[in-house]
Scaffold this active site. Structure first.
Site, PDB file in Angstrom:
ATOM      1  N   CYS A 110       0.841  -1.201   0.000  1.00 52.06           N
ATOM      2  CA  CYS A 110       0.000   0.000   0.000  1.00 52.06           C
ATOM      3  C   CYS A 110       0.879   1.254   0.000  1.00 52.06           C
ATOM      4  CB  CYS A 110      -0.966  -0.038   1.189  1.00 52.06           C
ATOM      5  SG  CYS A 110      -2.346   1.127   1.042  1.00 52.06           S
ATOM      6  N   HIS A 117      -3.354  -5.283  -0.065  1.00 55.73           N
ATOM      7  CA  HIS A 117      -2.884  -5.776   1.238  1.00 55.73           C
ATOM      8  C   HIS A 117      -2.852  -7.305   1.234  1.00 55.73           C
ATOM      9  CE1 HIS A 117      -2.815  -2.063   3.719  1.00 55.73           C
ATOM     10  NE2 HIS A 117      -3.665  -1.632   2.786  1.00 55.73           N
ATOM     11  N   GLU A 172      -1.372  -9.293   3.143  1.00 59.97           N
ATOM     12  CA  GLU A 172      -1.330  -9.889   4.488  1.00 59.97           C
ATOM     13  C   GLU A 172      -2.692 -10.369   4.958  1.00 59.97           C
ATOM     14  OE1 GLU A 172      -1.675  -5.351   5.344  1.00 59.97           O
ATOM     15  OE2 GLU A 172      -0.961  -6.690   3.767  1.00 59.97           O
TER      16      GLU A 172
END
Length: 530
Positions: free
Chosen positions: A381, A508, A510
């Site tokens: 990001c 993102h 994750e």
């Protein structure tokens, strides 16, 4: 009929209610049941999207674009299900919907009150979590502790659920603290007794007590807790401090928590096959190598601010039988004079997401160090946006390249606000949020990280994007745009092919990592450090 598990907490916060809920969810899922989990947060904010990471920790984003509590990250990582907007509900969201209905005249002139209107809306959210996922079991965690003023409407709604769906279709699990006093050399049950007394005063008799403790609870103390709290001795479950949070499902299973819950529901299900989980734990506890990763961020003082990033790095390490040690570094503290000394000795550098102008120059210096010294780099990001600016300044010669988030009137805005974000009045819930497709460029490290898929789906949370006016110039200078939106309008991933690993994504990754299924970019990043 759907069954409902309600998880509450007492004595103190941070007892691990979310981990208990997630662990039970994993056990029930492994018994062949369809499970979903939700959390009710008693704060007035509609969602945590506008809250400071120092206040709330990470904002976790679901597929449907809901900004949620970080506990939903634990839920998804444990049960390996993608949750939805009904999985995180706040007081602000409940009141907003009730007031909207009142303004539309849907209450037919009635005086709108906490009971029944607020409690009915809470119960509706519980039911919707079941119907939208077609789940056999819904596990609902109530944030905060029993006795908090803010939690009372939620607890009242849980009390009413027993009458609405039947006692045999709902079970109440209460997490409490059984402290060990070193000076006295003994454990104390009084906090648990008082917490249960408080809960019973609200009208809820817990069926199960999960006791957070440092040491094993002796049988005589277990029986004492059972007697004073009016539960069966086998319903007193200890939750001891563990080496890994992924130990907790097996610790609870060994005490028969999943059996007790199913017996209460009069349900039969095959025994849980935990072989994969046990193998994963064996790997976690027998890691041989070590890799040091520098996490250069803005909110490092609170570990929870980057909890999904930290977990995703560890998950990737498991694949390589490697313990990933993450060192948080405050980007504000990095200068031209100390960047080399600060980052020397790290096997990889990661710059995660964030907002605002603080610490950006330190991030750019860190990225420059990674690029010039061929240290594996992963940007997420904001880390992708700063990588674009670093390349523009130091490779493409646009020395005043910047971001429109900080300098909206600058001449060279490498990063600019998205066109559909320019005239918005509200900040909350208005970013580009949720799951979007990303088209990958064949032959890139990014495509290789995702097994050469042509299109992947990833979660987003951003308001600014790469400025396409500079795409051709940076391409000519060697930057590869490895991922874009399917219509090629939005830049999703950049990489530098000459480096061992220099990849940065606007999305993102994750949020999609699992302990037994590491996310592709993280896996490739750690692989590059080997």
């Amino acid at each position: 009929m759907t069954k409902y598990v309600f998880v509450t907490g007492g004595v103190v916060s941070s007892l691990g209610k979310g981990i208990v809920a997630a662990s039970l969810g994993r056990l029930l899922k492994n018994r062949g049941l369809k499970v979903t989990i939700q959390k009710f947060d008693p704060y007035i904010n509609v969602d945590p999207g506008t809250m400071s990471p120092y206040q709330h920790g990470e904002v976790f984003v679901t597929d449907d674009g809901t900004e949620t509590d970080l506990d939903l990250g634990h839920y998804e990582r444990f049960i390996d299900n993608n949750l939805n907007k009904y999985s995180n509900v706040t007081t602000g969201k409940i009141y907003s919907e009730v007031l909207r209905k009142e303004r539309k005249g849907e209450y037919l002139g009635a005086t709108v009150q906490v009971i029944p209107h607020i409690t009915n809306m809470i119960k509706e959210k519980i039911m919707r979590a079941a119907t939208t996922t077609d789940s056999d079991i819904v596990i609902t965690e109530i944030g905060g502790t029993v006795g908090d003023i803010e939690s009372l409407p939620f607890l009242e709604a849980l009390r009413q659920m027993k009458a609405d769906v039947g006692a045999e279709n709902c079970i109440y699990i209460h997490t409490t603290l059984v402290p060990y006093l070193k000076a006295a050399g003994e454990m104390k049950t009084k906090p648990t007794q008082h917490s249960v007394k408080e809960l019973r005063g609200i009208g809820i008799q817990p069926n199960v007590l999960v006791c957070r403790t440092e040491k094993a609870i002796p049988d005589d103390m277990r029986n004492k807790i059972a007697q004073f709290c009016d539960v069966e001795p086998e319903a007193v479950v200890e939750s001891r401090d563990a080496e890994s949070i992924y130990d907790i499902p097996l610790l609870l299973k060994n005490q028969g928590l999943d059996d007790f819950v199913l017996n209460h529901f009069k349900m039969t299900a095959p025994e849980a096959d935990m072989t994969e989980w046990i193998d994963m734990l064996h790997t976690i506890k027998n890691l041989e190598g070590t890799k040091k990763i520098a996490l250069v961020g803005k909110y490092i003082e609170l570990q929870d601010a980057y909890i999904s990033v930290n977990e995703a790095l560890r998950h990737a390490g498991y694949v390589y039988n490697t313990d990933v040690k993450v060192t948080p570094i405050q980007s504000e503290d990095i200068t031209k004079e100390n960047v080399a000394e600060t980052l020397a000795g790290f096997d990889g550098i990661i710059v995660p997401g964030g907002f605002g102008d603080r610490g950006l120059e330190g991030m750019i210096l860190s990225i420059q160090y990674a690029r010039e010294n061929d240290v594996p780099y992963l940007g997420i990001c904001l880390g992708m946006q700063m990588a674009s600016i670093e390349f523009a300044r130091n490779v493409a010669g646009i020395t005043d390249a910047t971001t429109g988030e900080v300098h909206p009137d600058a001449e060279h805005k490498l990063i600019d606000i998205m066109s559909d974000q320019k005239d918005l009045e509200n900040m909350g819930g208005t970013q580009r949020l949720g799951l979007y497709p990303c088209k990958l460029k064949p032959g890139t490290k990014t495509a290789e990280a995702y097994d050469n898929q042509s299109v992947i789906q990833q979660r987003h949370r951003h308001r600014y994007e790469f400025n396409n006016e500079y795409r051709d110039l940076l391409t000519d200078k060697g930057l590869v745009f490895a991922g874009t939106s399917p219509d090629n309008r939005l830049v999703e991933v950049i990489e530098i092919p000459e480096n061992k690993f220099f990849v940065a994504a606007q999305y993102h990754p994750e949020f999609l990592s699992r302990p037994n299924k590491p996310e592709g970019l993280f896996k490739a990043f750690i692989g590059a450090t080997m």
